[in-house]
Write an enzyme that holds these catalytic residues in place. Structure first.
Site, PDB file in Angstrom:
ATOM      1  N   ASP A  21     -20.961 -34.753  18.966  1.00  0.00           N
ATOM      2  CA  ASP A  21     -21.173 -33.232  18.597  1.00  0.00           C
ATOM      3  C   ASP A  21     -20.972 -34.148  16.673  1.00  0.00           C
ATOM      4  OD1 ASP A  21     -18.686 -35.209  17.616  1.00  0.00           O
ATOM      5  OD2 ASP A  21     -17.794 -33.605  18.114  1.00  0.00           O
ATOM      6  N   ASN A  77      -5.316 -28.236  18.905  1.00  0.00           N
ATOM      7  CA  ASN A  77      -5.263 -26.939  19.380  1.00  0.00           C
ATOM      8  C   ASN A  77      -6.083 -27.665  21.005  1.00  0.00           C
ATOM      9  OD1 ASN A  77      -8.086 -28.129  18.803  1.00  0.00           O
ATOM     10  ND2 ASN A  77      -8.309 -25.741  17.929  1.00  0.00           N
ATOM     11  N   HIS A 100      -9.239 -28.810  21.606  1.00  0.00           N
ATOM     12  CA  HIS A 100     -10.648 -29.143  21.714  1.00  0.00           C
ATOM     13  C   HIS A 100     -11.329 -30.262  21.785  1.00  0.00           C
ATOM     14  CE1 HIS A 100     -11.135 -30.182  17.355  1.00  0.00           C
ATOM     15  NE2 HIS A 100     -10.932 -31.315  17.930  1.00  0.00           N
ATOM     16  N   GLU A 135     -13.789 -25.404  20.456  1.00  0.00           N
ATOM     17  CA  GLU A 135     -12.923 -24.573  19.904  1.00  0.00           C
ATOM     18  C   GLU A 135     -11.888 -23.357  21.496  1.00  0.00           C
ATOM     19  OE1 GLU A 135     -11.496 -26.353  17.750  1.00  0.00           O
ATOM     20  OE2 GLU A 135     -12.687 -26.193  16.205  1.00  0.00           O
TER      21      GLU A 135
HETATM   22  P1  PGA Z   1      -8.443 -37.907  16.094  1.00  0.00           P
HETATM   23  O1  PGA Z   1      -9.601 -36.145  16.313  1.00  0.00           O
HETATM   24  O2  PGA Z   1      -9.550 -38.991  16.692  1.00  0.00           O
HETATM   25  O3  PGA Z   1      -9.157 -37.457  14.569  1.00  0.00           O
HETATM   26  O4  PGA Z   1      -7.147 -37.543  15.665  1.00  0.00           O
HETATM   27  C1  PGA Z   1      -9.702 -35.983  17.939  1.00  0.00           C
HETATM   28  C2  PGA Z   1     -10.799 -34.944  18.029  1.00  0.00           C
HETATM   29  O5  PGA Z   1     -10.625 -34.140  17.322  1.00  0.00           O
HETATM   30  O6  PGA Z   1     -11.185 -34.777  19.235  1.00  0.00           O
END
Ligand code: PGA
Length: 245
Positions: A67, A136, A138, A143
């Site tokens: 992304d 959450n 994702h 999302e």
């Molecule tokens: P993080 O993010 O590795 O910074 O915890 C993970 C994500 O949001 O997919």
């Protein structure tokens, strides 16, 4: 889904890096799917160390990132292009032209999504995809509520994601509220997936991943129906999952 329980962040990073290194040594022209965020940084650090110490080569490797924020160019230190260059690519012998990340400043963003998806397909798809998980549920920036049938698309980021990512920006107002992300269907087409999770902050998400019905309200749950997923999670991340705690 196979669960690999490790002690801590260091061990998670080592386990994931060893897995990637073995793959790249066996298939020097591998196509890797990469993720940004705090979780994979330790893994990338170990790939760099191994490249320096053992000369594992990435000259023929291709990468596709999950992304990118909309509105941030690759020169912006908060962009995922900048992150990947500085945290990984600049320290390997990988050819930058073989590192693909959606262009968040494309004039026609819909077309950029389509092009990204096609590029990936024409390339033969992703052999091994690294994933983190959001609180959450994702994966990528998909999302809750994202259709499981989605390909690369534009998303509105959830408030919780904007809050979680604000730590990388001067203030929360600077966090873009949209991104381009590989879709759930795109991710499900990867031949193999490594999902990494470390720390208590991920305990609820991992509990839901392991325990919940497959459901679009918790995007990562779709991984339960993928034939080749390994979850590398540390004790803290597994602390809310009864069987694994
Ligand atoms: P993080 O993010 O590795 O910074 O915890 C993970 C994500 O949001 O997919």
């Amino acid at each position: 889904m196979e669960i690999i329980k490790v002690t801590n962040y260091e061990e998670m990073s080592k386990t994931a890096a060893d897995y990637i290194i073995t793959m790249v040594r066996q298939f020097p022209d591998a196509t890797l799917g990469l993720a940004t965020g705090g979780t994979p940084v330790g893994t990338y650090k170990r790939l760099i160390e191994d490249h320096q110490d053992n000369k594992t080569s990435y000259k023929k490797v291709t990468t596709f990132n999950l992304d990118e924020y909309i509105g941030l160019s690759g020169e912006n230190p908060q962009s995922y292009r900048y992150f990947m260059d500085s945290v990984l690519f600049n320290h390997l012998d990988i050819q930058k032209v073989n590192t693909f990340i959606p262009n968040g400043t494309a004039l026609d963003l819909e077309k950029e999504c389509l092009n990204y998806e096609n590029k990936l397909k024409n390339h033969g798809g992703i052999g091994l995809q690294i994933l983190g998980i959001g609180n959450n549920g994702h994966i990528g920036f998909n999302e809750p509520g994202t259709a499981f049938s989605s390909n690369t698309h534009i998303v509105d980021l959830a408030d919780s994601t904007i809050k979680a990512n604000a730590r990388y920006f001067n203030n929360i107002e600077e966090v873009p509220n949209q991104a381009i992300t590989m879709g759930i269907s795109t991710i499900m087409q990867c031949r193999e997936i490594l999902l990494l999770a470390s720390g208590e902050a991920k305990a609820d998400a991992i509990q839901q991943l392991l325990g919940k019905e497959v459901n679009e309200h918790f995007p990562a749950s779709i991984l339960r129906s993928h034939p080749n997923v390994k979850v590398i999670a540390d004790e803290a991340a597994l602390s809310a999952s009864k069987v694994w705690a």
